[in-house]
Each structure stands twice: as C-alpha cells, then as structure tokens.
Design a protein around this motif. Structure first.
Motif, mmCIF file in Angstrom:
data_model
loop_
_atom_site.group_PDB
_atom_site.id
_atom_site.type_symbol
_atom_site.label_atom_id
_atom_site.label_comp_id
_atom_site.label_asym_id
_atom_site.label_seq_id
_atom_site.Cartn_x
_atom_site.Cartn_y
_atom_site.Cartn_z
ATOM 1 N N ALA A 92 4.453 -5.307 -1.644
ATOM 2 C CA ALA A 92 4.879 -6.468 -0.873
ATOM 3 C C ALA A 92 6.370 -6.484 -0.576
ATOM 4 O O ALA A 92 6.817 -7.247 0.281
ATOM 5 N N ASP A 93 7.144 -5.660 -1.275
ATOM 6 C CA ASP A 93 8.599 -5.727 -1.125
ATOM 7 C C ASP A 93 9.171 -4.641 -0.218
ATOM 8 O O ASP A 93 10.376 -4.405 -0.210
ATOM 9 N N LEU A 94 8.333 -4.001 0.596
ATOM 10 C CA LEU A 94 8.824 -2.954 1.487
ATOM 11 C C LEU A 94 9.631 -3.506 2.650
ATOM 12 O O LEU A 94 10.453 -2.802 3.233
ATOM 13 N N GLY A 95 9.387 -4.763 3.018
ATOM 14 C CA GLY A 95 10.087 -5.338 4.155
ATOM 15 C C GLY A 95 9.811 -4.568 5.431
ATOM 16 O O GLY A 95 8.696 -4.072 5.659
ATOM 17 N N GLU A 96 10.830 -4.445 6.277
ATOM 18 C CA GLU A 96 10.667 -3.794 7.577
ATOM 19 C C GLU A 96 10.263 -2.333 7.470
ATOM 20 O O GLU A 96 9.675 -1.768 8.404
ATOM 21 N N THR A 97 10.548 -1.682 6.341
ATOM 22 C CA THR A 97 10.225 -0.253 6.230
ATOM 23 C C THR A 97 8.721 -0.005 6.202
ATOM 24 O O THR A 97 8.287 1.139 6.405
ATOM 25 N N ALA A 98 7.908 -1.039 5.977
ATOM 26 C CA ALA A 98 6.452 -0.862 5.999
ATOM 27 C C ALA A 98 5.968 -0.313 7.332
ATOM 28 O O ALA A 98 4.905 0.308 7.407
ATOM 29 N N ALA A 99 6.735 -0.533 8.378
ATOM 30 C CA ALA A 99 6.360 -0.028 9.697
ATOM 31 C C ALA A 99 6.373 1.493 9.756
ATOM 32 O O ALA A 99 5.853 2.084 10.718
ATOM 33 N N ASP A 100 6.964 2.154 8.764
ATOM 34 C CA ASP A 100 7.064 3.613 8.749
ATOM 35 C C ASP A 100 5.982 4.274 7.898
ATOM 36 O O ASP A 100 6.087 5.455 7.557
ATOM 37 N N ALA A 101 4.928 3.523 7.552
ATOM 38 C CA ALA A 101 3.892 4.052 6.666
ATOM 39 C C ALA A 101 2.815 4.849 7.389
ATOM 40 O O ALA A 101 1.898 5.370 6.746
ATOM 41 N N ALA A 102 2.908 4.983 8.698
ATOM 42 C CA ALA A 102 1.850 5.641 9.472
ATOM 43 C C ALA A 102 1.485 7.047 8.977
ATOM 44 O O ALA A 102 0.300 7.409 8.993
ATOM 45 N N PRO A 103 2.447 7.884 8.532
ATOM 46 C CA PRO A 103 2.057 9.226 8.076
ATOM 47 C C PRO A 103 1.044 9.224 6.929
ATOM 48 O O PRO A 103 0.341 10.231 6.743
ATOM 49 N N LEU A 104 0.960 8.131 6.175
ATOM 50 C CA LEU A 104 -0.017 8.078 5.094
ATOM 51 C C LEU A 104 -1.444 7.995 5.631
ATOM 52 O O LEU A 104 -2.397 8.421 4.968
ATOM 53 N N LEU A 105 -1.609 7.429 6.809
ATOM 54 C CA LEU A 105 -2.940 7.263 7.390
ATOM 55 C C LEU A 105 -3.508 8.574 7.917
ATOM 56 O O LEU A 105 -4.720 8.809 7.852
ATOM 57 N N GLU A 106 -2.634 9.419 8.437
ATOM 58 C CA GLU A 106 -3.082 10.562 9.223
ATOM 59 C C GLU A 106 -4.003 11.517 8.477
ATOM 60 O O GLU A 106 -5.075 11.880 8.993
ATOM 61 N N MET A 115 -7.145 11.116 -0.228
ATOM 62 C CA MET A 115 -6.131 10.143 -0.616
ATOM 63 C C MET A 115 -4.751 10.737 -0.350
ATOM 64 O O MET A 115 -4.502 11.900 -0.661
ATOM 65 N N SER A 116 -3.880 9.931 0.222
ATOM 66 C CA SER A 116 -2.488 10.334 0.420
ATOM 67 C C SER A 116 -1.589 9.408 -0.381
ATOM 68 O O SER A 116 -1.850 8.202 -0.485
ATOM 69 N N ILE A 117 -0.544 9.973 -0.968
ATOM 70 C CA ILE A 117 0.407 9.228 -1.793
ATOM 71 C C ILE A 117 1.794 9.414 -1.200
ATOM 72 O O ILE A 117 2.190 10.523 -0.846
ATOM 73 N N ALA A 118 2.548 8.333 -1.117
ATOM 74 C CA ALA A 118 3.877 8.400 -0.512
ATOM 75 C C ALA A 118 4.891 9.020 -1.463
ATOM 76 O O ALA A 118 4.849 8.814 -2.674
ATOM 77 N N LEU A 119 5.805 9.774 -0.874
ATOM 78 C CA LEU A 119 7.021 10.202 -1.549
ATOM 79 C C LEU A 119 8.169 9.455 -0.902
ATOM 80 O O LEU A 119 8.367 9.547 0.310
ATOM 81 N N PHE A 120 8.937 8.715 -1.699
ATOM 82 C CA PHE A 120 10.096 7.999 -1.182
ATOM 83 C C PHE A 120 11.312 8.908 -1.282
ATOM 84 O O PHE A 120 11.720 9.264 -2.392
ATOM 85 N N PRO A 121 11.917 9.293 -0.188
ATOM 86 C CA PRO A 121 13.102 10.160 -0.261
ATOM 87 C C PRO A 121 14.227 9.550 -1.085
ATOM 88 O O PRO A 121 14.886 10.240 -1.859
ATOM 89 N N ALA A 122 14.451 8.230 -0.945
ATOM 90 C CA ALA A 122 15.538 7.583 -1.684
ATOM 91 C C ALA A 122 15.278 7.631 -3.180
ATOM 92 O O ALA A 122 16.181 7.866 -3.989
ATOM 93 N N THR A 123 14.017 7.418 -3.574
ATOM 94 C CA THR A 123 13.669 7.472 -4.991
ATOM 95 C C THR A 123 13.839 8.883 -5.522
ATOM 96 O O THR A 123 14.305 9.102 -6.631
ATOM 97 N N ARG A 124 13.461 9.860 -4.701
ATOM 98 C CA ARG A 124 13.587 11.267 -5.108
ATOM 99 C C ARG A 124 15.046 11.609 -5.391
ATOM 100 O O ARG A 124 15.384 12.243 -6.387
ATOM 101 N N ALA A 125 15.939 11.122 -4.523
ATOM 102 C CA ALA A 125 17.357 11.434 -4.695
ATOM 103 C C ALA A 125 17.965 10.666 -5.861
ATOM 104 O O ALA A 125 18.790 11.179 -6.606
ATOM 105 N N ARG A 126 17.535 9.413 -6.043
ATOM 106 C CA ARG A 126 18.164 8.553 -7.036
ATOM 107 C C ARG A 126 17.693 8.862 -8.450
ATOM 108 O O ARG A 126 18.466 8.904 -9.393
#
Length: 250
Positions: A92-106, A115-126
């Motif tokens: 629920a806390d993705l805010g506007e970035t939720a609009a970028d989730a389309a690659p998970l559907l493909e 099943m597809s699982i997201a990798l967050f680039p920012a989390t990976r770096a941090r």
C-alpha cells in the motif's frame, strides 16, 4: 490486483490511483487489515473496492481475503469462457511508483512463469542483501527448493490463480512471501525475479521499526520450520521465544 493495507492513509490513495493505470488491470481490491485510520475510506475514494478485517489479522490472512474477494467478484460477473484473473499483489505504500509494476504482469500473462517477484533497484543498492531477516529467508528458500531468491521478502508479485491455490493456506503474517515461494516451487511451477523501478517507505531504525523486524524474523522462521527448511529455521524460531501468533503491522 490486491493491496493489503494497515494504517496507510498517507499513501494508499496514490497507490490505488497509480495501480489503476496499469495495462490490463480492471479491478483494484484493497484489504483494510484492521486499520485505525482512514485507510479504507481513502482507498475507496481513489477507486478501489475495499474489504475490511475488523481486527488486524496479518499479511498472509489479508492476501487470502483479497484472493477470495476477487473470486467472489468474478462469480457475480459474466465471465463465460474467460480464465480467472491473475493475482497481482502490491504494498500500500508504493505511492505513484505502483504505476511501474507492469513488468511483473508480463511473464505470468504470456505463461513463461507462474509467479514473478519484484526486485527493487534501490533496495538492492541500499541493503545489498545483508539484512538478517533477508538472509534467513533467502537461505531457507535455497535449502527447501535449491533456488536462491535475491529479495525473498518482496511483497510485489504476480501469480496465476493456480500458483496461488497451490500455496494455500499461506504462511502466517510476514512469513507469507517466503512460504509462498517455497510452496509454488515445490508444486513444480516456475518463479522469476524481475527488476522494476518500485520503491516503498523505508522501514527506519526506531523502536517501531525494530519491533517490525522482530515480527518479520519470527514469522519467516516459523514459515521455514513448518516447511522443513532445515534446523537453522527451528533454532531461529526457538531463540525468539515467540511461538504463538504474532500481530503484524505493514
């Protein structure tokens, strides 16, 4: 699409609005998991259907409630000849970035994965994968299935209905994602991780954040122990001293 939410009035509206813009998404359902703020009201105003738990029941229960509610919606629709909707879970806390989730559907839509699982680039770096709960979950999934996910706790994932049903009942609370990955793989289904430019609120380092991580650790250890993912998970759970159901925040 299903969004599990607890006390997310500051972001849930923007998340819902962004999620509704995703191609192919014609239903956004928010499970208000015992919120004490205006989460449910604002989600509905943003265009979501809302199902409410009167008390907090945890992430896994909210995901199951959401999937059940989607099935109920479909039962009332004229869907002769149509396959059940795939299930896209977002926080629920993705805010506007939720609009970028389309690659998970493909990959689920084109049937190259179940099943597809997201990798967050920012989390990976941090974090670089060094969090103690992440290490516990990653190692447990590897021992149970032979596959090692990079971000095993990521809640942004898309599943076919068959994959979701193969993993039910879900693990309790914050163990839901770890258990889901193990159960889907053990069912002989395909799982992929996909980098997507999503970002949620940082957990922080205050007392509330530390309690959140403790609940995560307990729930993940329990999910692994129940699935026989090695003695390390059982020892981790024993060290917490928490063997009953824990209340989960988001």
């Amino acid at each position: 699409m299903i969004i599990a939410a607890k006390n997310e009035e500051l972001r849930v509206g923007r998340t819902v609005e962004a999620a509704r813009s995703l191609p192919g998404v014609d239903l956004v359902l928010v499970v208000d998991d015992g919120s004490t703020d205006r989460t449910g009201v604002l989600a509905r105003e943003a265009g979501a259907r809302v199902v409410r738990h009167p008390r907090n029941r945890g992430k896994g229960a909210a995901m199951e409630t959401g999937a059940g509610a989607v099935a109920e919606v479909e039962a009332r629709e004229d869907r002769v000849g149509l396959v059940p909707r795939h299930l896209l879970f977002l926080d629920a806390d993705l805010g506007e970035t939720a609009a970028d989730a389309a690659p998970l559907l493909e990959p689920v839509v084109d049937k190259s994965a179940d099943m597809s699982i997201a990798l967050f680039p920012a989390t990976r770096a941090r974090l670089g994968g060094h969090g103690f709960v992440v290490r516990l979950a990653r190692g447990g999934v590897r021992r149970a299935t032979g596959w090692e996910p990079e971000q095993p706790l990521n809640g942004q994932r898309c599943l076919s209905r068959a994959a979701f049903e193969a993993a039910c009942p879900l693990a309790r609370g914050f163990g839901a994602e770890t258990g889901l990955t193990i159960d889907v793989l053990r069912a002989g289904l395909r799982v992929v991780e996909i980098e997507v430019p999503l970002e949620h609120r940082a957990t922080g380092t205050d007392l509330r954040a530390q309690l959140h991580r403790a609940h995560q650790f307990t729930d993940v250890a329990r999910a692994l122990a129940v699935r026989g993912a090695g003695p390390a998970a059982r020892r981790a759970l024993a060290r917490t001293g928490l063997r009953g159901r824990t209340r989960s925040a988001y």
